[in-house]
Design a protein around this motif. Structure first.
Motif, PDB file in Angstrom:
ATOM      1  N   TRP A  60       0.843  -1.202   0.000  1.00  0.00           N
ATOM      2  CA  TRP A  60       0.000   0.000   0.000  1.00  0.00           C
ATOM      3  C   TRP A  60       0.870   1.240   0.000  1.00  0.00           C
ATOM      4  CZ3 TRP A  60      -4.082  -1.613   4.185  1.00  0.00           C
ATOM      5  CH2 TRP A  60      -4.963  -2.515   3.611  1.00  0.00           C
ATOM      6  N   ARG A  61       0.429   2.247  -0.687  1.00  0.00           N
ATOM      7  CA  ARG A  61       1.187   3.488  -0.832  1.00  0.00           C
ATOM      8  C   ARG A  61       0.605   4.606   0.024  1.00  0.00           C
ATOM      9  NH1 ARG A  61       5.326   2.082  -3.607  1.00  0.00           N
ATOM     10  NH2 ARG A  61       5.070   1.044  -5.567  1.00  0.00           N
ATOM     11  N   PHE A  65      -1.611   3.439   3.197  1.00  0.00           N
ATOM     12  CA  PHE A  65      -0.855   2.725   4.218  1.00  0.00           C
ATOM     13  C   PHE A  65      -1.094   3.329   5.602  1.00  0.00           C
ATOM     14  CE2 PHE A  65       2.960   2.275   6.842  1.00  0.00           C
ATOM     15  CZ  PHE A  65       2.939   0.908   7.008  1.00  0.00           C
ATOM     16  N   ILE A  66      -1.038   4.639   5.698  1.00  0.00           N
ATOM     17  CA  ILE A  66      -1.238   5.302   6.988  1.00  0.00           C
ATOM     18  C   ILE A  66      -2.630   5.000   7.536  1.00  0.00           C
ATOM     19  CG2 ILE A  66      -1.374   7.542   8.156  1.00  0.00           C
ATOM     20  CD1 ILE A  66       1.497   6.541   7.457  1.00  0.00           C
ATOM     21  N   TYR A  67      -3.644   5.062   6.693  1.00  0.00           N
ATOM     22  CA  TYR A  67      -5.008   4.760   7.149  1.00  0.00           C
ATOM     23  C   TYR A  67      -5.177   3.291   7.525  1.00  0.00           C
ATOM     24  CZ  TYR A  67      -6.240   9.408   5.472  1.00  0.00           C
ATOM     25  OH  TYR A  67      -6.291  10.757   5.280  1.00  0.00           O
ATOM     26  N   ALA A  72      -6.123  -2.084  11.116  1.00  0.00           N
ATOM     27  CA  ALA A  72      -5.333  -3.291  11.360  1.00  0.00           C
ATOM     28  C   ALA A  72      -5.930  -4.156  12.460  1.00  0.00           C
ATOM     29  CB  ALA A  72      -3.891  -2.929  11.700  1.00  0.00           C
ATOM     30  N   GLU A  73      -6.369  -3.540  13.534  1.00  0.00           N
ATOM     31  CA  GLU A  73      -6.917  -4.310  14.646  1.00  0.00           C
ATOM     32  C   GLU A  73      -8.247  -4.970  14.292  1.00  0.00           C
ATOM     33  OE1 GLU A  73      -5.651  -5.266  17.525  1.00  0.00           O
ATOM     34  OE2 GLU A  73      -3.781  -4.274  17.011  1.00  0.00           O
ATOM     35  N   SER A  74      -9.008  -4.363  13.389  1.00  0.00           N
ATOM     36  CA  SER A  74     -10.297  -4.961  13.043  1.00  0.00           C
ATOM     37  C   SER A  74     -10.145  -6.075  11.999  1.00  0.00           C
ATOM     38  CB  SER A  74     -11.270  -3.893  12.537  1.00  0.00           C
ATOM     39  OG  SER A  74     -10.803  -3.329  11.339  1.00  0.00           O
ATOM     40  N   LEU A  75      -8.997  -6.140  11.362  1.00  0.00           N
ATOM     41  CA  LEU A  75      -8.717  -7.222  10.424  1.00  0.00           C
ATOM     42  C   LEU A  75      -8.208  -8.420  11.217  1.00  0.00           C
ATOM     43  CD1 LEU A  75      -6.934  -5.131   7.656  1.00  0.00           C
ATOM     44  CD2 LEU A  75      -9.272  -5.982   7.643  1.00  0.00           C
ATOM     45  N   TYR A  86       5.581  -0.838   8.794  1.00  0.00           N
ATOM     46  CA  TYR A  86       6.044   0.546   8.884  1.00  0.00           C
ATOM     47  C   TYR A  86       7.569   0.602   8.820  1.00  0.00           C
ATOM     48  CZ  TYR A  86       6.495   5.319  10.653  1.00  0.00           C
ATOM     49  OH  TYR A  86       6.807   6.636  10.800  1.00  0.00           O
ATOM     50  N   GLN A  87       8.233  -0.283   9.539  1.00  0.00           N
ATOM     51  CA  GLN A  87       9.693  -0.358   9.477  1.00  0.00           C
ATOM     52  C   GLN A  87      10.144  -0.717   8.069  1.00  0.00           C
ATOM     53  OE1 GLN A  87      11.198  -3.008  12.490  1.00  0.00           O
ATOM     54  NE2 GLN A  87       9.879  -2.096  14.046  1.00  0.00           N
TER      55      GLN A  87
END
Length: 94
Positions: A60-61, A65-67, A72-75, A86-87
């Motif tokens: 994701w770009r 990606f930021i959104y 993430a937690e709901s997936l 992120y790293q």
């Protein structure tokens, strides 16, 4: 896609000086997925799913990606995979 092929694809996105560190982090995360599962087969399936999810996040770009952190937690993935992605984003060749 086979585990080693997908891992190689991800590592090839990185700058050379970042590969060893992130490779070790990915392997540690995969080992954790395997050891947390009730059976070795489930562990391998979880590890492969983790690697595929990491590939999705890394692909994701920009704003997408930021959104993605917010969802993430709901997936089926947790914050740990987003932090690794992120790293990864910071270590990628651009």
């Amino acid at each position: 896609m086979e585990r080693e092929t997908l891992l190689a694809k991800l590592l090839n996105m990185l700058r050379e000086d970042q590969k060893a560190d992130l490779h070790a982090k990915i392997e540690a995360a995969l080992a954790e997925q395997v050891s947390a599962a009730p059976t070795p087969a489930e562990g391998e399936a979880n590890a492969m799913r983790f690697l595929k999810d990491l590939d999705i996040f890394v692909s994701w770009r920009g704003a997408d990606f930021i959104y993605s952190r917010g969802i993430a937690e709901s997936l089926r993935v947790g914050e740990d995979i987003w932090e690794l992605a992120y790293q990864f984003k910071h270590a990628m060749r651009e």
